[in-house]
Scaffold this motif. Sequence first.
Motif, PDB file in Angstrom:
ATOM      1  N   UNK A  24       0.854  -1.185   0.000  1.00  0.00           N
ATOM      2  CA  UNK A  24       0.000   0.000   0.000  1.00  0.00           C
ATOM      3  C   UNK A  24       0.891   1.236   0.000  1.00  0.00           C
ATOM      4  N   UNK A  25       0.717   2.082  -0.998  1.00  0.00           N
ATOM      5  CA  UNK A  25       1.617   3.227  -1.181  1.00  0.00           C
ATOM      6  C   UNK A  25       1.610   4.168   0.018  1.00  0.00           C
ATOM      7  N   UNK A  26       0.447   4.421   0.586  1.00  0.00           N
ATOM      8  CA  UNK A  26       0.350   5.346   1.721  1.00  0.00           C
ATOM      9  C   UNK A  26       1.119   4.813   2.932  1.00  0.00           C
ATOM     10  N   UNK A  27       0.849   3.544   3.261  1.00  0.00           N
ATOM     11  CA  UNK A  27       1.527   2.947   4.415  1.00  0.00           C
ATOM     12  C   UNK A  27       3.030   2.830   4.163  1.00  0.00           C
ATOM     13  N   UNK A  28       3.381   2.457   2.943  1.00  0.00           N
ATOM     14  CA  UNK A  28       4.798   2.295   2.591  1.00  0.00           C
ATOM     15  C   UNK A  28       5.548   3.622   2.753  1.00  0.00           C
ATOM     16  N   UNK A  29       4.972   4.696   2.219  1.00  0.00           N
ATOM     17  CA  UNK A  29       5.622   6.009   2.313  1.00  0.00           C
ATOM     18  C   UNK A  29       5.712   6.491   3.761  1.00  0.00           C
TER      19      UNK A  29
END
Length: 210
Positions: free
Chosen positions: A179-184
Amino acid sequence: MKITGKPGRANKYHIFLDGEYTDTTTVDFFATCGIKNGSEISEEKWIELRSAIYLSKIKNKALDLLTLRDHSKKELSDKLYQKFSKDTTDYNYLKVQIESVCSTLEEQGLLNDERFAKVYAESLVRRKSASASAIRGALSQKGISKDIINNVIDSLELNPVESIIHILETKYKGKDLTDEYQRNKIIGALTRLGFNYSEIRAAIYKYTEK
């Protein structure tokens, strides 16, 4: 002036000049001063004795602190200053006395910045998987010199990728790194911990490939 003493609780020894209370030390320390209870003492000798009592108090407090745990020289000095600055207005004199106590403790091997730095850094790695940058900052705050910090970090043989993976396995276990949000968000947190982007990217790749 007549100096007299009266034992108090827990090895304390209360000192009186011409019947008036002036200071408190320990029974053991007073016994080393070579002054008999009830003897006459000059003003010069009293000033010398009071200075020695003050120094003894600082050293005893320092030993109490070192008994609890190891300290850096700066950390110990700061705590001693905070403790005794409430009782004096001669702050320069206090600093001289504290420096004298710390130098004596260093000579006795009871205070050692290099030993403290190594143990403290190892603890940061063990408990927090700390980065080299985080360790450097933490040791600097403790007043450790740059040379000692560099030597300690070199001796640790840090593996930032493995440290990051450990953090991912503990603090961020169960997080969806696809998940891009969690990853960032996680990358940002790891960056603030002192890891660089290439280390983080390598660790995440290795972690997700397991």
